[in-house]
Design an enzyme around this catalytic site. Structure first.
Site, short mmCIF file in Angstrom:
data_model
loop_
_atom_site.label_atom_id
_atom_site.label_comp_id
_atom_site.label_asym_id
_atom_site.label_seq_id
_atom_site.Cartn_x
_atom_site.Cartn_y
_atom_site.Cartn_z
N ASP A 221 -21.16 11.82 -21.80
CA ASP A 221 -20.83 13.04 -22.54
C ASP A 221 -20.54 12.66 -23.99
O ASP A 221 -19.64 11.85 -24.26
CB ASP A 221 -19.62 13.73 -21.91
CG ASP A 221 -19.32 15.05 -22.59
OD1 ASP A 221 -18.26 15.15 -23.23
OD2 ASP A 221 -20.14 15.97 -22.48
N LEU A 222 -21.30 13.22 -24.92
CA LEU A 222 -21.17 12.85 -26.33
C LEU A 222 -19.85 13.36 -26.90
O LEU A 222 -19.37 14.44 -26.53
CB LEU A 222 -22.32 13.43 -27.15
CG LEU A 222 -23.73 12.94 -26.79
CD1 LEU A 222 -24.75 13.59 -27.72
CD2 LEU A 222 -23.83 11.43 -26.86
N ASP B 197 -24.87 18.39 -24.56
CA ASP B 197 -24.67 17.02 -25.05
C ASP B 197 -24.36 16.07 -23.90
O ASP B 197 -23.65 15.09 -24.08
CB ASP B 197 -23.55 16.98 -26.09
CG ASP B 197 -22.23 17.53 -25.55
OD1 ASP B 197 -22.24 18.04 -24.41
OD2 ASP B 197 -21.21 17.44 -26.25
#
Length: 751
Positions: free
Chosen positions: A633-634, A676
């Protein structure tokens, strides 16, 4: 009572001796007649009125013999008045004593009875136990009555042993009927003066007490008591409180049954894997609790109401009817569909609106209850239960069924969403194997089946600057051969340019013929295409890449209100997947790539991830090697998106994808889930190898900079078979560890 009488005789003897001594002058007692009055009062208060005359006469004669100086008449009057007063007072005291003793006995009995009732688990058991409990109180008639299933009078549920066994029904106009209708107790102190009194043969009674038994807010039965003598106030109050206690017990049983049913319903429904499986479990649970013979889960399919599944002793004629489907407008079920209100019919055999097929099958009572789906005003599903015997519908049963149907509606919504998703996945897979024409027909058939309210439809594909018919359902394709529409004509038919540009569906249920003529359809084509038969139309422009590729028309030929919000949602869910299929229908290889690839990043998508993970775990089990999973997960992406815009956000995602590819090991596969979030499947990698790969990915992403802003990533790792052995648990574990890493400010968590 014997000891009281002995004490009375002793007291009277002492008073008599004192009286004689007073007359003899031995004791200066002043007024000796007072002692005689004491003796008489004592005896008559205990012995009663029948002793007043002989005792008064004897005392008067005795005093006359003793020459008191008073006349016999005066003595007789004096002694008679005192004896009568004493007898009256004694009678009152004895009556009060008996009533208190009787009430105390009844109260103790009823306290024990409440304990007995608390161990009973059903309404029937409670009602049947009441006569035996109250029989110990006295010699009266004790009986329990319920409304007749036929709606005429009352039928006996239970009675005391002395009650005539062949006396099983009573009319509704009696004391029992009044107590039931008014939902309050009726106490008749003298049945001879009661015009509504219904005597029990061979069991004379003087007073009657009818006590309604209430479940929650509804009277369900009447406890009727008849006694040969009036009830005292304390006994009456004790019986009233007992009836209230029974009512509370019945209400608690209803609540417990409802909670247990809903709990079982939720547990069994959400483990069902198919719509028929869900229906079978719902029907079995409700049918057994509510005592039906058979039932069906019914679904609207265009102009038919068809059974999804059956339960119980279903008559062959009934099964055949529901499998074929009830035609539009026939029977009571379409009324439920139209109004959204349930039907509880206890006289189906004589109801003119009933279907003859069901009457021939012996149906006497019927309930049809809509299943509300969230966000839809139209009834798409309903539960139908039948009984071959007459029955009375209790309010608690209606409320229980309503709550159960709301719970079923929530489960159905989830089931339908999964079913729609599965349908679209299957459509994507099967269309690849079909010819273009067969693929168009399959797409249209799927749309008609998937969108609630649809029973017919057409699919038009764009060819250059015009739209032509490529598939029809419920119409003839030959009738529409050669018919073309320009872009402007179809925009006019859609009627809303903004929704056209956004690819949103439009529903029309009036002026359909006029709109068709305005759109360029001739009178002949209106007739050939059966446009005049269309009552409702859902029109969906299918867009891809900024242009409309195709036009989907879904029609209902019977119901102007066939399409609702659920129809629009299903159409919108249908459009994006179909747009991809239509765009790539001539390019089979590109279709597969589009179905499995994220367009923006070029990485594989979530669907590909699901397929690949299952396949990889099956191979790993077969050949006994580890497989690790990374969920990423960015961090910092939202700030880029918000400050720099979506274009820079897209570039950031593309840069992340490129960085992941550069660090990928041969055999590993990378995925973009959406937004993302990214993932990686690492065959032949244990947890240590997963940590090493995650560290490489973290460093590569951490080195990225977009518009002067840096990116980061949080990673969760899990390993098969070290951590778990199924794909769902493996994914959940990696996801949880990713959130742990994020909450702790760590780049990676593996345990």
């Amino acid at each position: 009572m014997g000891s009281v009488r002995r004490s009375a005789w002793l007291t009277a003897a002492v008073a008599l001796v004192l009286h004689l001594l007073g007359h003899a002058g031995v004791l200066p007692l002043g007024f000796p007649e007072a002692w005689m009055m004491v003796a008489l009062a004592t005896l008559t208060s205990v012995l009663g009125y029948r002793w007043v005359l002989p005792l008064t006469a004897g005392a008067s004669l005795l005093d006359a013999l003793l020459s008191t100086g008073q006349s016999l008449l005066e003595l007789t009057a004096l002694y008679a008045v005192s004896s009568l007063l004493a007898a009256w007072l004694g009678a009152r005291l004895r009556h009060a004593f008996r009533e208190r003793k009787r009430a105390s006995h009844l109260l103790n009995l009823l306290i024990r009875a409440q304990k007995e009732l608390s161990g009973l688990d059903s309404r029937g058991e409670v009602l049947e136990a009441l006569p035996a409990i109250l029989e110990a109180y006295g010699q009266g008639n004790v009986s329990v009555w319920e409304p007749s299933p036929a709606g005429e009078g009352f039928v006996r549920v239970a009675a005391s042993r002395s009650f005539p066994q062949d006396y099983r029904t009573i009319p509704e106009h009696g004391v029992v009927g009044r107590a039931f209708a008014q939902r309050r107790s009726v106490h008749v102190t003298d049945v001879a003066s009661e015009s509504d009194y219904v005597p029990v043969p061979g069991r004379p009674a003087r007073c009657e007490l009818a006590l309604p038994l209430v479940e929650q807010t509804e009277a369900v039965a009447v406890l009727n008591l008849e006694y040969p003598e009036p009830l005292g106030e304390e006994a009456l109050q004790a019986l009233l409180e007992f009836a209230e206690g029974v009512s509370r017990r019945l209400s608690r049983l209803v609540e417990r049954t409802e909670l247990s049913l809903l709990e079982n319903l939720n547990r069994t429904m959400y483990s069902a894997e198919s719509l028929p499986g869900l229906g079978e479990r719902v029907l079995a649970l409700l049918g057994q609790v509510l005592d039906f013979d058979s039932g069906a889960l019914v679904r609207q399919e265009g102009s038919r109401l068809r059974a999804v599944t059956f339960w119980g002793d279903v008559h062959p004629q009934e099964r055949a009817l529901l499998e074929e489907g009830i035609p539009f407008g026939q029977g009571l079920a379409w009324g439920v569909h139209r109004t959204g209100q349930p039907v509880f019919n206890d006289k189906y055999a004589t109801d003119e609106r009933g279907l003859q097929t069901l009457k021939d099958a012996g149906v006497q009572a019927l309930v049809l209850h809509p299943i509300p789906l969230p966000g839809s005003a139209r009834v798409r599903f309903m539960l139908g239960f039948q009984s071959r015997r007459q029955r009375h519908w209790r309010q608690s049963e209606k409320e229980l069924l309503a709550r159960a149907c709301r719970a079923v509606g929530l489960a159905l919504e989830g089931m339908l969403e999964r079913q729609h998703t599965q349908t679209l996945l299957e459509l994507q897979q099967t269309v690849l194997e079909l010819s273009p024409e067969a693929a168009y027909h399959r797409i249209l058939q799927t749309a008609v089946a998937m969108v609630p309210g649809a029973e017919a439809g057409t699919l038009m594909a764009r060819q250059g600057e015009v739209f032509v018919f490529r598939a029809v359902h419920g119409f003839s394709l030959e009738d529409l051969h050669g018919v073309e529409f320009s872009l402007s004509q179809q925009q006019a038919w859609h009627g809303d340019l903004e929704s056209w540009e956004r690819g949103l569906p439009r529903v029309r249920s009036s002026a359909i013929v006029e709109s068709s003529l305005e759109s360029g359809l001739t009178e002949g084509k209106v007739r050939d295409a059966r446009v005049r038969e269309i009552q409702a139309n859902l029109h969906l422009p299918i867009r891809y890449g900024g242009e409309v590729l195709a036009l989907l028309n879904l029609d209902n030929l019977h119901d102007p209100l066939a399409f609702d919000q659920d129809s629009l949602r299903a159409a919108q869910l249908f459009a994006p997947a179909v747009a991809t299929l239509l765009h790539d229908l001539r390019y089979r290889q590109r279709l597969e790539e589009a179905a499995l690839t994220d367009v923006l990043t070029g990485l594989l998508n979530r669907r590909a991830f699901d397929l690949r993970l299952s396949e990889e775990l099956e191979r790993a089990r077969r050949y006994a090697y580890p497989v690790s999973l990374l969920v990423m997960d960015l961090s910092g992406f939202k700030a880029i998106n918000d400050r720099l815009g979506h274009e820079q956000g897209d570039r950031a995602l593309q840069a992340v994808a490129q960085a992941l590819r550069q660090q990928r090991r041969n055999g590993d596969s990378l995925y973009r889930w959406g937004g993302d979030e990214f993932a990686a499947i690492l065959p032949h990698a244990d947890l240590e190898g997963a940590v090493a790969a995650g560290t490489r990915y973290h460093r590569a992403i951490g080195a990225l900079e977009v518009g002067g802003m840096r990116l980061g990533v949080n990673i969760g790792a899990s390993c098969f078979p070290t951590d778990t052995e199924d794909s769902e648990s493996l994914l959940r574990l990696a996801d949880n560890r990713m959130y742990q890493a994020k909450s702790r400010g760590m780049p990676l968590s593996a345990g």
